[in-house]
Design a protein around this motif. Structure first.
Motif, PDB file in Angstrom:
ATOM      1  N   ALA A  69       0.832  -1.207   0.000  1.00 38.17           N
ATOM      2  CA  ALA A  69       0.000   0.000   0.000  1.00 38.17           C
ATOM      3  C   ALA A  69       0.867   1.257   0.000  1.00 38.17           C
ATOM      4  O   ALA A  69       0.550   2.251  -0.668  1.00 38.17           O
ATOM      5  N   ILE A  70       1.960   1.225   0.745  1.00 40.96           N
ATOM      6  CA  ILE A  70       2.882   2.360   0.752  1.00 40.96           C
ATOM      7  C   ILE A  70       3.598   2.479  -0.587  1.00 40.96           C
ATOM      8  O   ILE A  70       3.809   3.575  -1.114  1.00 40.96           O
ATOM      9  N   LEU A  71       3.930   1.330  -1.167  1.00 46.10           N
ATOM     10  CA  LEU A  71       4.746   1.303  -2.382  1.00 46.10           C
ATOM     11  C   LEU A  71       4.005   1.812  -3.617  1.00 46.10           C
ATOM     12  O   LEU A  71       4.645   2.185  -4.608  1.00 46.10           O
ATOM     13  N   VAL A  72       2.683   1.824  -3.588  1.00 43.01           N
ATOM     14  CA  VAL A  72       1.946   2.242  -4.791  1.00 43.01           C
ATOM     15  C   VAL A  72       2.294   3.671  -5.196  1.00 43.01           C
ATOM     16  O   VAL A  72       2.252   4.014  -6.389  1.00 43.01           O
ATOM     17  N   TYR A  73       2.664   4.518  -4.232  1.00 42.52           N
ATOM     18  CA  TYR A  73       3.028   5.895  -4.573  1.00 42.52           C
ATOM     19  C   TYR A  73       4.358   5.959  -5.318  1.00 42.52           C
ATOM     20  O   TYR A  73       4.639   6.953  -5.996  1.00 42.52           O
ATOM     21  N   ARG A  74       5.182   4.936  -5.185  1.00 39.84           N
ATOM     22  CA  ARG A  74       6.435   4.889  -5.933  1.00 39.84           C
ATOM     23  C   ARG A  74       6.246   4.194  -7.281  1.00 39.84           C
ATOM     24  O   ARG A  74       6.888   4.558  -8.263  1.00 39.84           O
ATOM     25  N   ILE A  75       5.375   3.197  -7.334  1.00 38.62           N
ATOM     26  CA  ILE A  75       5.193   2.423  -8.572  1.00 38.62           C
ATOM     27  C   ILE A  75       4.380   3.207  -9.594  1.00 38.62           C
ATOM     28  O   ILE A  75       4.747   3.300 -10.764  1.00 38.62           O
ATOM     29  N   LEU A 215      14.070  -3.503   2.083  1.00 35.04           N
ATOM     30  CA  LEU A 215      13.812  -3.115   0.692  1.00 35.04           C
ATOM     31  C   LEU A 215      12.751  -2.022   0.607  1.00 35.04           C
ATOM     32  O   LEU A 215      12.904  -1.050  -0.136  1.00 35.04           O
ATOM     33  N   LEU A 216      11.672  -2.191   1.369  1.00 30.54           N
ATOM     34  CA  LEU A 216      10.616  -1.167   1.358  1.00 30.54           C
ATOM     35  C   LEU A 216      11.139   0.163   1.903  1.00 30.54           C
ATOM     36  O   LEU A 216      10.862   1.227   1.352  1.00 30.54           O
ATOM     37  N   GLY A 217      11.899   0.100   3.002  1.00 35.62           N
ATOM     38  CA  GLY A 217      12.444   1.322   3.571  1.00 35.62           C
ATOM     39  C   GLY A 217      13.344   2.051   2.589  1.00 35.62           C
ATOM     40  O   GLY A 217      13.294   3.284   2.477  1.00 35.62           O
ATOM     41  N   TYR A 218      14.147   1.305   1.846  1.00 40.34           N
ATOM     42  CA  TYR A 218      15.043   1.918   0.852  1.00 40.34           C
ATOM     43  C   TYR A 218      14.239   2.555  -0.270  1.00 40.34           C
ATOM     44  O   TYR A 218      14.487   3.702  -0.664  1.00 40.34           O
ATOM     45  N   LEU A 219      13.246   1.830  -0.792  1.00 47.27           N
ATOM     46  CA  LEU A 219      12.440   2.352  -1.895  1.00 47.27           C
ATOM     47  C   LEU A 219      11.639   3.585  -1.484  1.00 47.27           C
ATOM     48  O   LEU A 219      11.446   4.504  -2.278  1.00 47.27           O
ATOM     49  N   ILE A 220      11.180   3.595  -0.254  1.00 45.50           N
ATOM     50  CA  ILE A 220      10.333   4.695   0.205  1.00 45.50           C
ATOM     51  C   ILE A 220      11.146   5.955   0.492  1.00 45.50           C
ATOM     52  O   ILE A 220      10.674   7.071   0.265  1.00 45.50           O
ATOM     53  N   THR A 221      12.359   5.805   0.967  1.00 42.74           N
ATOM     54  CA  THR A 221      13.130   6.965   1.426  1.00 42.74           C
ATOM     55  C   THR A 221      14.069   7.544   0.373  1.00 42.74           C
ATOM     56  O   THR A 221      14.572   8.650   0.565  1.00 42.74           O
ATOM     57  N   ARG A 222      14.324   6.833  -0.734  1.00 38.13           N
ATOM     58  CA  ARG A 222      15.203   7.367  -1.773  1.00 38.13           C
ATOM     59  C   ARG A 222      14.512   8.493  -2.532  1.00 38.13           C
ATOM     60  O   ARG A 222      13.425   8.324  -3.065  1.00 38.13           O
ATOM     61  N   GLU A 223      15.167   9.635  -2.590  1.00 39.06           N
ATOM     62  CA  GLU A 223      14.566  10.818  -3.206  1.00 39.06           C
ATOM     63  C   GLU A 223      14.272  10.607  -4.691  1.00 39.06           C
ATOM     64  O   GLU A 223      13.253  11.092  -5.200  1.00 39.06           O
ATOM     65  N   GLU A 224      15.154   9.885  -5.406  1.00 40.54           N
ATOM     66  CA  GLU A 224      14.961   9.739  -6.851  1.00 40.54           C
ATOM     67  C   GLU A 224      13.789   8.826  -7.201  1.00 40.54           C
ATOM     68  O   GLU A 224      13.363   8.783  -8.367  1.00 40.54           O
TER      69      GLU A 224
END
Length: 253
Positions: A69-75, A215-224
């Motif tokens: 659910a958190i990751l959808v904003y990155r995908i 993995l989730l923490g890395y994907l969520i916190t990386r600015e790019e």
């Protein structure tokens, strides 16, 4: 003319997302194998088989689905923000329902077996995580999906909401690790130190949960990997900056 090669950042993002999904699904599958093969399967009759639904629901709901659910904003960075908000809220709602089923299962089992409730660190952390998860979902619903707050108040709460989402994922993974250890000590303590297959499987599950969280923490916190700002988000940023600098933010009707 040849198409431009994908940027290294985008390529690594796809691989990291894929890895997170493989690790997350493997965690759910291993939990099902542990409870189904080693602990006797599943039921809804107050027996130990009903308890087995508890770890499966917790890993599926509070860890895997909450993380996705958190990751959808990155995908879905290019999709309309409203659609992504809806998907974010629906997945969180599904995670909440599954988690509540898992909680009901363990309380039913305790009541049937006359086992005290809420005495362990695992149970305290689990209850705190579920309550905070409910609060986070309701607040997100009111502030962002069906907004009832002014723009400056939304801007004030947005970074808190994002931070709390990551904290809840960490709490869920940590609570699962406590639960795995507690279950192993209750079920196979005399043979646990002999590297029996059930213990090795459960330990592997714990490592996978940690990897999923990392993995989730890395994907969520990386600015790019963040979603590019749209006019709505830029407006929130302006209101938040005005508020924190002591100005008088305007509100939108």
């Amino acid at each position: 003319m040849e198409d431009p090669a994908p940027s290294p950042g985008r390529s690594s993002f796809v691989w990291l997302v894929g890895a997170s999904q493989v690790v997350g699904l493997a965690s759910v599958v291993l939990t099902g194998v542990w409870m189904g093969h080693y602990r006797g399967g599943f039921a809804w009759d107050g027996s130990a088989q009903e308890f087995n639904l508890h770890p499966l629901c917790m890993v599926l709901g509070l860890v895997f689905l909450q993380g996705d659910a958190i990751l959808v904003y990155r995908i879905f960075r290019s999709e309309p923000k409203r659609n992504v908000k809806m998907l974010h809220g629906i997945i969180h709602l599904l995670a909440l329902i599954i988690s509540i089923i898992g909680f009901v299962a363990v309380f039913d089992f305790h009541r049937a077996a006359k086992i005290p409730d809420m005495y362990s660190l695992h149970s305290w952390c689990g209850m705190a995580t579920l309550i905070l998860f409910c609060v986070q979902w309701v607040m997100g619903l009111g502030f962002f999906l069906f907004p009832v707050a002014s723009s400056w108040l939304k801007a004030l709460y947005l970074p808190i909401h994002v931070f709390c989402g990551l904290v809840l994922l960490v709490m869920a993974v940590g609570t699962c690790l406590l639960g795995i250890t507690e279950k192993l000590l209750f079920a196979i303590m005399p043979t646990y130190s002999k590297f029996v297959s059930e213990g090795v499987l459960a330990n592997t599950l714990g490592i996978l949960l940690i990897c999923f969280g990392v993995l989730l923490g890395y994907l969520i916190t990386r600015e790019e990997y963040r979603r590019p700002p749209n006019p709505e988000e830029e407006a929130l940023s302006v209101h938040f900056k005005t508020l924190t600098e002591g100005g008088s933010p305007t509100t939108t009707p």
